[in-house]
Design an enzyme around this catalytic site. Structure first.
Site, short mmCIF file in Angstrom:
data_model
loop_
_atom_site.label_atom_id
_atom_site.label_comp_id
_atom_site.label_asym_id
_atom_site.label_seq_id
_atom_site.Cartn_x
_atom_site.Cartn_y
_atom_site.Cartn_z
N ASP A 191 -47.44 -42.84 44.40
CA ASP A 191 -46.74 -44.27 44.54
C ASP A 191 -46.03 -44.56 43.69
OD1 ASP A 191 -46.74 -46.98 45.82
OD2 ASP A 191 -48.52 -46.17 46.84
N HIS A 262 -42.27 -46.42 48.44
CA HIS A 262 -43.26 -46.32 47.64
C HIS A 262 -43.03 -45.12 46.63
CE1 HIS A 262 -45.98 -49.66 48.35
NE2 HIS A 262 -45.82 -49.29 49.57
N GLU A 341 -44.23 -49.59 54.53
CA GLU A 341 -43.50 -50.61 53.46
C GLU A 341 -42.29 -50.08 52.81
OE1 GLU A 341 -47.02 -53.35 51.94
OE2 GLU A 341 -47.04 -51.53 50.82
N TRP A 407 -53.16 -50.04 59.91
CA TRP A 407 -53.83 -50.86 58.66
C TRP A 407 -53.43 -52.33 58.75
CZ3 TRP A 407 -51.01 -53.58 54.78
CH2 TRP A 407 -49.73 -53.17 54.66
C1 TNX Z 1 -50.80 -52.50 51.40
S1 TNX Z 1 -52.02 -50.38 53.19
C2 TNX Z 1 -50.43 -51.22 51.10
C3 TNX Z 1 -50.63 -50.57 49.77
C4 TNX Z 1 -51.18 -51.64 48.90
C5 TNX Z 1 -52.39 -52.55 49.76
C6 TNX Z 1 -53.24 -53.47 48.66
C7 TNX Z 1 -50.64 -49.71 52.80
C8 TNX Z 1 -50.11 -48.78 53.88
N1 TNX Z 1 -49.98 -50.41 51.97
O1 TNX Z 1 -49.58 -50.04 49.11
O2 TNX Z 1 -51.99 -51.01 47.85
O3 TNX Z 1 -51.72 -53.21 50.72
O4 TNX Z 1 -54.16 -54.05 49.75
#
Ligand code: TNX
Length: 545
Positions: A191, A262, A341, A407
């Site tokens: 990450d 990330h 993300e 998610w």
């Molecule tokens: C979202 S869940 C993210 C993570 C963060 C998390 C914190 C996801 C695929 N990405 O990078 O740690 O929220 O709750």
């Protein structure tokens, strides 16, 4: 335990739902309470007739030794006073290799699995029938249990990037999963805040990418920066050991190598992976930074960052080399490639990316992300592996054989199942164990509110799906992101008892899911956490909203 058991077992024998009254979590499919007890004595032996249950028998003896202070001899046969483990080798069809029967009589105990995994789960149930106080002559109530899981995929994710947990603790975490009949460990290894796996061809990933110079303090954007180095990674030898350790507990380890977003830690080590190699890393706005800001750096705050992998041949070669090493370490069918993300800002202002979009007749940067994921998918499919990605991989078109991990609520999972893609449900609304479990948590968390009862109420099969579409839901997963989790004790505080609730969601038939029954069984589980020496949150009555 003699003191504790009778009330449970009298209740049990009177109740039509005796599996609710046995202090077993997840509740078994069928359970009948019989009369009497089997008492483990110094003369009791373990029988492993064909020598095929080594992993299970070793787990049993290690558990007895650790929590009760003795072990039992293992033999090929015995006439009396034995605990026998066996697997129906004659069951040819795959069927449900996780199914088992457990029969306890005052004379003997028999555990028979339809597969070796089933035998192991039979042991896990047996362990829950042991007293929660240390004793050298444990009584085990007579029962007849027939049990198998609701979902084939029962997962838990640990983020070791935001905070590093060493190999010994990862093993402990895996043990805790095994005790909950969870069969998949999703290891979030890379990450923005740290690259945690040794890759021999790119030593910079761990020399540079596994260390950050500081971390923000307090809840984002934080109150300052601790100014302390935070480092750590697993050597390939450690990874192999952990994969074997998990496999001995019938747990598959799925590694996650995040792309294209990330990726700050990798970019800090190899700036050419960015579309703008000469631009220094920008700290997150409003956050405190420690140390150098003139070059690429591993991030020190949480969140989402604009500097992501550039879809260049250099990057694809790099990722293919990394994945080549990853697949030699992890025998899992799936490799998780992230996909979540990924801001498109850098790709928008990169002449290279804009040219690539035109040349490949892509509509926009979302389609460029799909192009990225699809290339990686093709590469991994060619090596006999399948990809899992977070639900953002739906945007711009799904890769051909991808499994979607939903998610951001259940939407992505519903959409993917409708497109006939496999799905793993991990909606933040139910399984994000980094969220607070009480209104006023006494330590910093990421926020949110996810009390035990809400977690327990989760049903991985969304009602929006038709009977056919439901088959695409492979199962579900708990996620533990570690931005605010600095120590193992906090890991445990956050997962217990919520992970225990999820184990019932993952395993037990829907008709056995009952909050009142669960609440009656959980106090015994609290005692068991104490026996294990793990931390937990003891509240049971937090409001749903
Ligand atoms: C979202 S869940 C993210 C993570 C963060 C998390 C914190 C996801 C695929 N990405 O990078 O740690 O929220 O709750």
């Amino acid at each position: 335990m003699r003191k504790l058991l009778p009330s449970f077992f009298i209740l049990a024998s009177l109740s039509a739902y005796s599996q609710h009254s046995l202090p077993i979590i997840p509740a078994p499919v069928k359970a009948q309470v019989r009369t009497g007890y089997f008492t483990i004595s110094p003369q009791t032996v373990i029988v492993d007739r064909n020598g095929g249950e080594k992993a299970t028998v070793e787990f049993f003896n290690a558990y007895l030794e650790k929590y009760y202070g003795f072990t039992l001899p293992v033999q090929k046969k015995a006439d009396k006073n034995y605990i026998s483990f066996s697997t129906k080798t004659f069951v040819k069809a795959p069927g449900n290799r996780e199914r088992y029967t457990l029969t306890v009589t005052p004379a003997n105990i028999h555990i028979t699995g339809d597969g070796h995994a089933g035998t192991f789960y039979g042991l896990q149930t047996l362990l829950q029938l042991l007293p929660v106080q240390k004793t050298t002559s444990p009584d085990i109530p007579a029962v007849a249990i027939d049990d198998y899981p609701r979902f084939a995929y029962r997962g838990a994710m640990l983020d070791v990037s935001r905070h590093f947990f060493d190999a010994a603790y990862v093993k402990k975490f895996i043990d805790l999963l095994a005790l909950h009949k969870i069969n998949t460990f999703h290891w979030h290894l890379t990450d923005d805040q740290g690259w945690r796996i040794e890759i021999k061809k790119y030593p910079g990933l761990t020399e540079v990418g596994s260390c950050r110079n500081g971390s923000i303090t307090g809840r984002y954007p934080g109150t300052g920066n601790d100014g302390q180095e935070h480092c750590g990674y697993y050597t390939q030898e450690q990874v192999k050991e952990i994969v074997q350790y998990a496999s001995d507990r019938f747990i598959t380890v799925i590694p996650e190598i995040e792309l294209p977003g990330h990726s700050s830690a990798a970019i800090a080590a190899y700036p050419q992976l960015s579309c703008f190699p000469d631009e220094p890393t920008r700290p997150a706005p409003g956050t405190a930074w420690h140390g150098d800001t003139t070059r690429k750096n591993v991030q020190q705050a949480w969140g989402v960052f604009e500097d992501v992998y550039c879809p260049s041949e250099y990057t694809f070669n790099f990722l293919q080399d990394v994945l080549d090493e990853v697949i030699t370490l992890f025998p899992s069918k799936y490799i998780h490639i992230g996909g979540d993300e990924c801001p498109k800002d850098a790709w928008k202002r990169s002449a290279f990316c804009q040219k690539l979009i035109k040349e490949n007749n892509l509509k926009d940067e979302h389609e460029l992300q799909s192009y990225f994921i699809q290339r990686i998918e093709k590469y991994l499919n060619g090596k006999g592996r399948a990809i899992i990605g977070w639900d953002e991989i739906l945007e711009g078109g799904l890769a051909a054989n991808a499994t979607v991990m939903s998610w951001r609520g259940e939407k992505g999972g519903i959409e993917a199942a409708k497109q006939k893609h496999d799905v793993i449900m991990a909606p933040n609304s139910y399984v994000y164990l980094d969220y607070s479990q009480r209104k006023n948590d006494d330590s910093v968390t990421i926020g949110g509110y996810l009390p035990l009862q809400k977690v327990y109420s989760f049903n991985p099969i969304p009602k929006e799906l038709s009977a056919d579409e439901q088959h695409y839901i492979l199962g579900a997963q708990a996620n533990l992101w570690s931005e605010y989790i600095l120590y193992p004790s906090k890991v445990e505080y956050m997962i217990f008892p919520r992970l225990t609730a999820l184990s019932e969601v993952f395993w037990s038939p829907l008709k056995h899911k009952n909050w009142e029954s669960f609440k009656k069984r959980i106090p015994v589980q609290f005692k068991r956490y104490e026996l294990w020496g793990v931390h937990y949150y003891p509240g049971l009555n937090e409001p749903m909203k």
